[in-house]
Design an enzyme around this catalytic site. Structure first.
Site, mmCIF file in Angstrom:
data_model
loop_
_atom_site.group_PDB
_atom_site.id
_atom_site.type_symbol
_atom_site.label_atom_id
_atom_site.label_comp_id
_atom_site.label_asym_id
_atom_site.label_seq_id
_atom_site.Cartn_x
_atom_site.Cartn_y
_atom_site.Cartn_z
ATOM 1 C CD GLU A 351 -18.302 -6.547 8.829
ATOM 2 O OE1 GLU A 351 -18.653 -6.511 10.003
ATOM 3 O OE2 GLU A 351 -18.836 -7.257 7.963
ATOM 4 C CB ALA A 398 -8.548 10.220 5.879
ATOM 5 C CE LYS A 444 -0.665 9.550 -7.526
ATOM 6 N NZ LYS A 444 0.186 9.794 -6.353
ATOM 7 C CE LYS A 456 -8.487 13.340 -2.077
ATOM 8 N NZ LYS A 456 -9.209 12.940 -0.845
ATOM 9 C CG ASN A 483 3.353 8.308 -3.923
ATOM 10 O OD1 ASN A 483 2.488 7.561 -4.363
ATOM 11 N ND2 ASN A 483 3.890 9.267 -4.655
ATOM 12 N N GLY A 486 4.638 2.535 2.577
ATOM 13 C CA GLY A 486 4.012 1.394 3.231
ATOM 14 C C GLY A 486 2.506 1.402 3.249
ATOM 15 C CB SER A 487 -0.115 3.849 2.289
ATOM 16 O OG SER A 487 0.181 4.126 0.937
ATOM 17 C CB THR A 508 5.305 2.704 -14.768
ATOM 18 O OG1 THR A 508 5.811 3.784 -13.995
ATOM 19 C CG2 THR A 508 4.204 1.985 -14.008
#
Length: 650
Positions: A351, A398, A444, A456, A483, A486-487, A508
């Site tokens: 919410e 989504a 991915k 997915k 990718n 900014g997400s 990484t």
């Protein structure tokens, strides 16, 4: 290459937005007191100003025509003709809107209307001269000269109002220091920016120099501001400036990176204008200046969408977006709203996120279109009620768990949300006659090495199998992309937080690469894919070139005015469970085909038998959430043979 077009940073933005402070209202009251007069009083005042200007201009024409000694009969003719010419010209000014305009704003359209009013008045005077043989109108030479002086006088009146307004506005904020600005890019965008800074004293910004790559512009002036040379001259020819603004909305990302390095070297704060896509009508305003962002440095090519097809798809239809509060879902809602659906159903189980996107869409005027629905796609009863009540024609799915390392430790949750959630939503779409169902997938899902990607991929396989069942009218399709800058799941926000806290910035692996897209272009291409899909396709978006994550980290550090490995350490932590060094575009078993849009590819492959896939999903469901995570991964591998799971030891 000319630097006429791209990006500027965070320093001046707060000052530019000060006009929204509580003191702005007080300033506006002083500036627009004329606008707050009664209509009658304002009209009388304008008649006085315009009448004085017109009478003076006509008398000056008469005096000049007779070399400053007009004969008595011409003086009498002047007063006689003024009795009818003045009311006629005032009436024409009224008809051309000069009594309704805001006097403190004066631009070329206003000047054109004044000229037309004066030309019409002169034409009437010439007509009367011919009809009366010069008995009731001044000589033709005076009429023509009067037209020129008349236009100039009225233009000066309007310009005086504007100058008074700007001086008043500037005086109200005289306590703020004046900032000296250099502008990178002496093209149209930079010129408009310099012009606005000079006209708007309230900005407290003074353009002192232009820099541009185009040598043809060097040693010239734009609005009185010198064009010095290439931006690199800032390092050798020091100039006393407080800030730089990059006014190059169409320059390449590489050139922007070079310019940013120059600013960092001379320790000059910088900002940018919006990109060409973000600009309205190609005209930039000083209030739109923003910090340079990583998107500017990556310099992706502009994507042109077939907005007509997208509008045809969305207009007048009920559209559902699941995961409406997420990065992709919220941008889907923004762009869909632009194409006027009859209803936009926002489905979101959080919410807090729902409230944020709801408020944003309300501010955009969507109060009569949006329907916020707090719901979980796994809640079959709740979702069935929504489908039954609203009968959506388009579904953009989504909602998903996307965090790779987190899902590695709880693969059943990824399976339940990503695969079973898609399965249930797709079945409802088929049952209630949805025209198009679009699954937002991920790169991915290609040869997955993690549970998130495998689940997915299973979702893709399910909707493909469902598409080939008999009696299916719904067009099921999936769209893969990489990718999103900014997400919430992107490395960008993480890097920014690490830089703000003084580092280190953690990467990484030094060779790890990823595809990056902006959320706006990704969603635009999702809508484009939905418009051209026929059912059963997996679309893959052109994600440009692979980008090294460590390069992104370095660029973000430089955007903060710091030096990588000197001010901020870059630390390599090793690949995380399920993480790849690089992402792939397609399976070996998938055939790649072009589509009608150059930035969208279509993959086709043989779907799994629906019943075999359904039984496999039931088998994993039977394992339950209490099953060992490695067991779940092995079961996923049976349905997705390309999946190379990472087994946990605990």
């Amino acid at each position: 290459m000319s630097v006429e077009g791209n990006p500027p940073t965070d320093v001046g933005l707060r000052n530019l937005t000060n006009s929204s402070s509580p003191f702005a209202e007080k300033t506006d009251r002083g500036l627009h007191s004329l606008a707050r007069m009664s209509s009658f009083a304002r009209a009388l005042l304008l008649v006085a100003f315009y009448g004085t200007a017109i009478s003076t201009a006509h008398w000056a024409a008469c005096v000049i025509r007779f070399e400053f000694h007009p004969p008595i009969e011409q003086r009498e003719l002047y007063w006689q003709s003024l009795k009818w010419s003045l009311p006629v010209e005032l009436l024409l000014l009224l008809l051309f809107g000069q009594f309704r305009s805001l006097l403190s704003y004066f631009s070329l359209p206003d000047a054109r209307r004044i000229m037309l009013a004066c030309a019409s008045s002169s034409a009437i005077s010439l007509s009367i001269w011919y009809l009366t043989d010069g008995q009731h109108a001044p000589p033709r030479s005076i009429i023509i000269l009067g037209f020129l002086l008349d236009t100039s006088a009225l233009g000066c009146v309007r310009l005086a109002f504007r100058l008074v307004r700007e001086r008043q506005k500037g005086n109200t904020i005289s306590g703020r220091p004046l900032r000296r600005i250099v502008i990178i890019g002496a093209g149209d965008v930079g010129a408009n920016l310099a012009k606005e800074m000079k006209l708007r004293r309230d900005l407290r910004m003074s353009p002192i120099a232009f820099y541009d790559d185009n040598h043809a512009k060097w040693n010239t002036y734009v609005h009185g501001v010198p064009v010095i040379g290439r931006p690199e001259l800032l390092t050798t020819r020091r100039i006393r400036a407080d800030e730089a603004i990059i006014a190059m909305p169409s320059a390449s990302g590489r050139r922007i990176r070079e310019v940013v390095q120059v600013f960092n070297e001379v320790h000059l704060p910088f900002e940018t204008v919006p990109s060409m896509e973000q600009m309205v009508n190609g005209v930039v305003k000083a209030s739109q200046i923003r910090p340079v962002q990583i998107e500017d440095l990556l310099g992706r090519e502009r994507i042109v969408l077939e907005t007509g097809r997208i509008r045809e798809l969305v207009h007048g239809n009920v559209v559902m977006v699941t995961g409406a509060g997420g990065s992709i879902g919220s941008e889907l809602c923004r762009q869909i709203l632009l194409h006027n659906p009859s209803r936009l159903l926002l489905v979101e189980r959080c919410e807090v996120q729902m409230f944020q996107i709801e408020q944003e869409l309300l501010m955009k005027g969507g109060e009569s279109l949006i329907v916020p629905l707090v719901a979980d796609v796994l809640d079959d009863e709740r979702m069935r009620g929504i489908f039954k009540l609203f009968l959506p024609k388009l579904v953009f799915h989504a909602a998903a768990h996307k965090h790779v390392p987190m899902m590695e430790h709880q693969p059943y949750e990824a399976f339940r949300n990503n695969t079973i959630g898609t399965k249930q939503l797709a079945k409802l779409s088929k049952e209630f006659g949805v025209a198009r169902f679009v699954l937002v997938s991920t790169d991915k899902a290609i040869n997955p090495t993690n549970a998130m990607g495998a689940t997915k991929r299973l979702a893709e396989l399910y909707i493909q199998a469902l598409q080939h069942q008999n009696g299916t009218e719904t067009k099921f399709m999936a769209v893969r992309f990489g990718n999103v800058l900014g997400s919430s799941g992107s490395v960008i926000p993480t890097f920014k937080k690490q830089i703000a806290s003084g580092g280190p910035v953690t990467v990484t692996h030094p060779e790890i690469t990823r595809y990056f897209m902006t959320v706006q272009e990704a969603v635009g291409l999702v809508l484009q894919s939905a418009a051209q899909g026929h059912g059963g396709e997996i679309f893959v978006l052109d994600m440009g070139k692979l980008v090294k994550i460590v390069d992104v980290a370095r660029q973000l550090i430089e955007l903060s005015g710091l030096k990588p490995d000197i001010d901020i350490e870059i630390k390599f932590t090793g690949l995380r469970p399920g993480e790849k060094l690089f992402e792939e575009l397609n399976y070996n078993t998938e055939g790649m085909m072009p589509t009608e849009h150059p930035k969208i590819m279509r993959f086709t492959g043989d779907p799994l038998p629906f019943e075999a896939l359904r039984q496999g999903l039931l088998m994993i469901c039977a394992s339950g959430p209490d099953s060992d995570s490695n067991r779940i991964k092995l079961d996923l591998q049976k349905l997705v043979p390309e999946y190379k799971p990472h087994f946990t030891t605990s």
